[in-house]
Design a protein around this motif. Sequence first.
Motif, PDB file in Angstrom:
ATOM      1  N   GLU A 146      -8.220   6.987   1.650  1.00  0.00           N
ATOM      2  CA  GLU A 146      -9.273   5.823   1.787  1.00  0.00           C
ATOM      3  C   GLU A 146      -8.953   4.928   0.509  1.00  0.00           C
ATOM      4  O   GLU A 146      -9.095   5.263  -0.571  1.00  0.00           O
ATOM      5  CB  GLU A 146     -10.558   6.410   1.500  1.00  0.00           C
ATOM      6  CG  GLU A 146     -11.532   5.814   1.847  1.00  0.00           C
ATOM      7  CD  GLU A 146     -12.994   6.322   1.957  1.00  0.00           C
ATOM      8  OE1 GLU A 146     -13.344   6.842   0.813  1.00  0.00           O
ATOM      9  OE2 GLU A 146     -13.690   6.400   2.960  1.00  0.00           O
ATOM     10  N   VAL A 147      -8.524   3.574   0.820  1.00  0.00           N
ATOM     11  CA  VAL A 147      -8.472   2.739  -0.095  1.00  0.00           C
ATOM     12  C   VAL A 147      -9.452   1.600  -0.236  1.00  0.00           C
ATOM     13  O   VAL A 147      -9.865   1.359   0.644  1.00  0.00           O
ATOM     14  CB  VAL A 147      -6.905   1.906   0.462  1.00  0.00           C
ATOM     15  CG1 VAL A 147      -6.522   0.848  -0.425  1.00  0.00           C
ATOM     16  CG2 VAL A 147      -5.648   3.088   0.721  1.00  0.00           C
ATOM     17  N   LYS A 148      -9.651   1.514  -1.626  1.00  0.00           N
ATOM     18  CA  LYS A 148     -10.740   0.555  -1.886  1.00  0.00           C
ATOM     19  C   LYS A 148      -9.823  -0.760  -1.884  1.00  0.00           C
ATOM     20  O   LYS A 148      -8.983  -1.024  -2.657  1.00  0.00           O
ATOM     21  CB  LYS A 148     -11.294   0.761  -3.258  1.00  0.00           C
ATOM     22  CG  LYS A 148     -12.257   1.984  -3.308  1.00  0.00           C
ATOM     23  CD  LYS A 148     -12.672   2.167  -4.742  1.00  0.00           C
ATOM     24  CE  LYS A 148     -13.653   3.316  -4.759  1.00  0.00           C
ATOM     25  NZ  LYS A 148     -14.205   3.630  -6.081  1.00  0.00           N
ATOM     26  N   LEU A 149     -10.228  -1.856  -1.034  1.00  0.00           N
ATOM     27  CA  LEU A 149      -9.195  -2.892  -0.824  1.00  0.00           C
ATOM     28  C   LEU A 149      -9.420  -3.895  -2.155  1.00  0.00           C
ATOM     29  O   LEU A 149      -8.748  -4.432  -2.322  1.00  0.00           O
ATOM     30  CB  LEU A 149      -9.685  -3.385   0.216  1.00  0.00           C
ATOM     31  CG  LEU A 149      -9.619  -2.945   1.588  1.00  0.00           C
ATOM     32  CD1 LEU A 149     -10.249  -3.677   3.012  1.00  0.00           C
ATOM     33  CD2 LEU A 149      -8.081  -2.688   1.943  1.00  0.00           C
ATOM     34  N   LEU A 150     -10.599  -3.998  -2.711  1.00  0.00           N
ATOM     35  CA  LEU A 150     -10.664  -4.957  -4.008  1.00  0.00           C
ATOM     36  C   LEU A 150     -10.025  -4.371  -4.941  1.00  0.00           C
ATOM     37  O   LEU A 150      -9.318  -5.077  -5.695  1.00  0.00           O
ATOM     38  CB  LEU A 150     -12.156  -4.956  -4.311  1.00  0.00           C
ATOM     39  CG  LEU A 150     -13.092  -5.796  -3.491  1.00  0.00           C
ATOM     40  CD1 LEU A 150     -14.412  -5.967  -3.707  1.00  0.00           C
ATOM     41  CD2 LEU A 150     -12.492  -7.421  -3.097  1.00  0.00           C
ATOM     42  N   ASP A 151      -9.798  -3.134  -5.303  1.00  0.00           N
ATOM     43  CA  ASP A 151      -8.915  -2.404  -6.316  1.00  0.00           C
ATOM     44  C   ASP A 151      -7.428  -2.744  -5.980  1.00  0.00           C
ATOM     45  O   ASP A 151      -6.560  -3.084  -6.794  1.00  0.00           O
ATOM     46  CB  ASP A 151      -9.298  -1.049  -6.486  1.00  0.00           C
ATOM     47  CG  ASP A 151     -10.631  -0.634  -6.980  1.00  0.00           C
ATOM     48  OD1 ASP A 151     -11.340  -1.849  -7.470  1.00  0.00           O
ATOM     49  OD2 ASP A 151     -11.160   0.459  -6.770  1.00  0.00           O
ATOM     50  N   LEU A 152      -7.028  -2.610  -4.498  1.00  0.00           N
ATOM     51  CA  LEU A 152      -5.533  -2.689  -4.502  1.00  0.00           C
ATOM     52  C   LEU A 152      -5.396  -4.418  -4.598  1.00  0.00           C
ATOM     53  O   LEU A 152      -4.375  -4.622  -5.053  1.00  0.00           O
ATOM     54  CB  LEU A 152      -5.725  -2.756  -2.680  1.00  0.00           C
ATOM     55  CG  LEU A 152      -4.244  -2.868  -2.071  1.00  0.00           C
ATOM     56  CD1 LEU A 152      -3.134  -1.970  -2.927  1.00  0.00           C
ATOM     57  CD2 LEU A 152      -4.294  -2.721  -0.826  1.00  0.00           C
ATOM     58  N   LEU A 153      -6.288  -5.058  -4.243  1.00  0.00           N
ATOM     59  CA  LEU A 153      -6.039  -6.620  -4.365  1.00  0.00           C
ATOM     60  C   LEU A 153      -5.696  -6.934  -5.922  1.00  0.00           C
ATOM     61  O   LEU A 153      -4.776  -7.566  -6.356  1.00  0.00           O
ATOM     62  CB  LEU A 153      -6.884  -7.272  -3.858  1.00  0.00           C
ATOM     63  CG  LEU A 153      -7.255  -7.598  -2.380  1.00  0.00           C
ATOM     64  CD1 LEU A 153      -8.341  -8.459  -2.040  1.00  0.00           C
ATOM     65  CD2 LEU A 153      -5.807  -7.941  -1.699  1.00  0.00           C
ATOM     66  N   ASP A 154      -6.689  -6.367  -6.822  1.00  0.00           N
ATOM     67  CA  ASP A 154      -6.517  -6.356  -8.279  1.00  0.00           C
ATOM     68  C   ASP A 154      -5.238  -5.746  -8.791  1.00  0.00           C
ATOM     69  O   ASP A 154      -4.580  -6.296  -9.551  1.00  0.00           O
ATOM     70  CB  ASP A 154      -7.570  -5.830  -8.989  1.00  0.00           C
ATOM     71  CG  ASP A 154      -8.887  -6.430  -8.635  1.00  0.00           C
ATOM     72  OD1 ASP A 154      -9.080  -7.658  -8.214  1.00  0.00           O
ATOM     73  OD2 ASP A 154      -9.990  -5.675  -8.779  1.00  0.00           O
ATOM     74  N   ASP A 155      -4.654  -4.598  -8.174  1.00  0.00           N
ATOM     75  CA  ASP A 155      -3.373  -4.299  -8.525  1.00  0.00           C
ATOM     76  C   ASP A 155      -2.183  -5.063  -8.090  1.00  0.00           C
ATOM     77  O   ASP A 155      -1.371  -5.340  -8.870  1.00  0.00           O
ATOM     78  CB  ASP A 155      -3.415  -2.690  -7.903  1.00  0.00           C
ATOM     79  CG  ASP A 155      -2.184  -2.137  -8.606  1.00  0.00           C
ATOM     80  OD1 ASP A 155      -1.603  -2.551  -9.555  1.00  0.00           O
ATOM     81  OD2 ASP A 155      -1.635  -1.152  -7.908  1.00  0.00           O
ATOM     82  N   VAL A 156      -2.325  -5.677  -6.905  1.00  0.00           N
ATOM     83  CA  VAL A 156      -1.228  -6.554  -6.511  1.00  0.00           C
ATOM     84  C   VAL A 156      -1.259  -7.697  -7.471  1.00  0.00           C
ATOM     85  O   VAL A 156      -0.256  -8.274  -7.734  1.00  0.00           O
ATOM     86  CB  VAL A 156      -1.602  -6.855  -5.082  1.00  0.00           C
ATOM     87  CG1 VAL A 156      -0.482  -7.904  -4.695  1.00  0.00           C
ATOM     88  CG2 VAL A 156      -1.521  -5.568  -4.240  1.00  0.00           C
ATOM     89  N   ALA A 157      -2.532  -8.288  -7.750  1.00  0.00           N
ATOM     90  CA  ALA A 157      -2.374  -9.643  -8.424  1.00  0.00           C
ATOM     91  C   ALA A 157      -1.943  -9.246  -9.837  1.00  0.00           C
ATOM     92  O   ALA A 157      -0.967 -10.105 -10.386  1.00  0.00           O
ATOM     93  CB  ALA A 157      -3.849 -10.110  -8.606  1.00  0.00           C
ATOM     94  N   GLN A 158      -2.187  -8.222 -10.691  1.00  0.00           N
ATOM     95  CA  GLN A 158      -1.577  -7.898 -11.895  1.00  0.00           C
ATOM     96  C   GLN A 158      -0.041  -7.548 -11.761  1.00  0.00           C
ATOM     97  O   GLN A 158       0.425  -8.179 -12.513  1.00  0.00           O
ATOM     98  CB  GLN A 158      -2.148  -6.549 -12.440  1.00  0.00           C
ATOM     99  CG  GLN A 158      -3.642  -6.834 -12.492  1.00  0.00           C
ATOM    100  CD  GLN A 158      -4.282  -5.476 -13.179  1.00  0.00           C
ATOM    101  OE1 GLN A 158      -3.500  -4.472 -13.461  1.00  0.00           O
ATOM    102  NE2 GLN A 158      -5.536  -5.303 -13.433  1.00  0.00           N
ATOM    103  N   GLN A 159       0.619  -7.027 -10.751  1.00  0.00           N
ATOM    104  CA  GLN A 159       2.038  -6.728 -10.530  1.00  0.00           C
ATOM    105  C   GLN A 159       2.756  -7.963 -10.090  1.00  0.00           C
ATOM    106  O   GLN A 159       3.895  -8.120 -10.728  1.00  0.00           O
ATOM    107  CB  GLN A 159       2.099  -5.691  -9.375  1.00  0.00           C
ATOM    108  CG  GLN A 159       3.619  -5.306  -9.348  1.00  0.00           C
ATOM    109  CD  GLN A 159       3.743  -3.915  -8.503  1.00  0.00           C
ATOM    110  OE1 GLN A 159       2.881  -3.452  -8.263  1.00  0.00           O
ATOM    111  NE2 GLN A 159       5.166  -3.775  -8.075  1.00  0.00           N
TER     112      GLN A 159
END
Length: 809
Positions: free
Chosen positions: A656-669
């Motif tokens: 179960e993926v939290k989409l907002l947390d995923l977007l923050d992780d992608v933005a940082q990377q």
Amino acid sequence: MRRLLACTALFAAGDAAAEVSAPVARTIFGSSEVVTFSVLIGVISAAMISAIWLIRQRGNIEAENRQLRSDLSDANQRISRFQALIADKSRRIVIWDGLAERPEFLGQLPVETGAPQGDRDFLAFGRWIKPQSASQLERAIEMLRAHAQSFDLVLETQRNEVLEAQGRVSGGRAFVRFIALNNLRAELAELKLERDRLHTSLSTFRTLLDAIDLPVWQRSPDGKLEWVNEAYAEAVEARNPAAAAAEGRELLATTAREKIRAVSTFDTPFRDKVSTVVRGNRTFFDVVDARGPAGSAGMAIDISGIEAVREELARTLKSHAETLDHLATPVAIFDGNQRLQFYNQAFQRLWDLDMGFLERKPDNGELLDRLRAGAKLPEQLNWKQWKANALSVYQALDTQSDLWHLPNGQTLRVFATARPQGGATWVFENLTEKVDLETRYNTLVQVQGETIDHLAEGVAVFGPDGRIRLSNPAFRALWGISEAEAKPGTHIRAVEQACLPSYDQPDGWKRFAHIITSFDDERPSSRGILELRTGLILDYAVIPLPNAQTMLTFVNITDSVRVERALTEKNEALRKADALKNDFVHHVSYELRSPLTNIIGFADLLKTPAFGELNARQAEYVDHIATSSSLLLTIVNDILDLATVDAGIVQLDLTEVKLLDLLDDVAQQMAERLVESGVTLRIDAPDNLGRIVADQQRLKQVFIKLLTNAANFSPDGSAIGLTCGRDGSDFVFSVTDIGPGIPQDVLNTVFNRFESHGQRGGAGLGLSIVESFVSLHHGTVSIRSKEGEGTEVSCRIPSADMPKIIAAE
């Protein structure tokens, strides 16, 4: 009475005289006379005593009679009062004394109730009481008389009047009182009847809903399930409908229920197509949910089959269009508005029309006018009448046909058929060649023998008597027989003997002879393959001809069979190579990544001051080593990912993926990479983006690849956009840039592997990996680009089902 008093006085006077004259009598009469006289005196005395007793009894009787007459008068007065009370024309009483006695009737009912006045007609309840009420009354009366069961019923007459029937038992008698109701009691009775009708209707409807195979539910105002039917319980795998409602088992997903609650109003019910899972299968429902003051009710119609049929119809129509496009017969299809919807290549070649004009979907009349203006239609004396007759097919029921003799010498047979869904289909059969063939038929018959002689295919024709009619040189060469052995008139048995050195199997010529000389009404055709001793492989066919003749054809397929065998061997080799590739992916992935990881690690170590200072050139070389190694590792990882996808060994790690947390992780990377490219990232996502069941690592790779690709093609100082949203349970996002765009001629190849466009295209694996990972999630990828305006890549990923173990936890 007077006689009785006179006798009494007479008896008293006699007694007195007797007392006076007794001495005299004794002197006058003797003893016998005295005895007789004494007896007479005793009898007279007894008679007088009896008379006195009778007088007293008569007085007592008269007193009793006066009392009885008084009691009878009182009883008659009470009966009159009771009869006056019963005579009120608002009630009637029926009395049964025992089971076999005839009933007694008291009182009457108002005329407006429709109740008969006669006793016999009154008991015929079905004639003046509605059937349902009459049946209830008859059953109640039967139970009252047989088992002394009292009852109270509300009846409805044929005139829609309301009566109350009360049944009681008293003193061995059964009483049924019918009362015509009015005012509040009548209204109460009507409400009771209405309640019974509504209850019966509700029960009937629920029975009907339980019988249908469509899930139906009813909710309270707070959204809680109150009632479901059998189909709903079966869909949610509950024991019964009551258990499904009590346990709150939901058929639709939470998102769908929230959408229904938000969209449905009192005036406008919710209507939409909803996807859910029933018994482990993805199912599409057409959901109708209506809201009311007491809650809401809904129904789900399974349209999975309809969706499948719709897709199959679309594929069939596409297949038919492709088939028609390859036909040599010109075909054109017009819709109900008489506008061109389809035409094949033969149609365009026949009329030599401009493609732009045809793609504009012209009107049928406009098309005929264009053909007439180009002198391509037959000249008509009355063009308007001819055109009207041609276009009348749109109102016709039968197929219309006509012959068109064109100015260029062609002859067309035109078939126009109205379509069931509106419109018409025009088919243009070119008869020019047919006419020409008919004129050359005799010539062809004459050269038939010459043609057969020059065929590479061996041909032999036999008559019904089994004798050969003709054969060509190819036939004789394949079987190694001379012209004399196959001359016309030779019997098939002799031909069989001549062919024995080449082929002596019993299923060969003997079977040919049986088919050729058979007297069966239906002679089936036959095909097969023969392998001769000479090494030749022949494909034979036994073809029945008119006039009971039979043709044998033999085609040398030795080379093709050998090629087929070679292809089979090659296919086996390719299969083994594919297995070898899978083994390579399984065992060599670590060996490919490990050296590159070491190179990157040692390059990073060389940069640290602990190993000494590097001069400018050394630092530059180390940076090149690190950059090239990272790029090479990315390419190797991409190739291995694609190889594992092709090998079918990729398994998604669904969480179960939290989409907002995923977007923050992608933005940082991506921050450092975007700074190097000189571009900025703009993310447009709502706060309630929620969660999705997917492989987080693969989903992250998709974002990284798309953003990296956009950064590569974006000019310095520009911005790339990442837009995210939800469509039902699907996660939808797109990446846009304002780069140079992709030319239209290469837009369809951007998802191909090793397809790189532009100066900074890389190895051309990014979009291919994106498509592979999105496809593993059962999603879709689309791209839209225009030169000079940039590119937009859109992805749709549906939410998967959680693994059963995780879901149980």
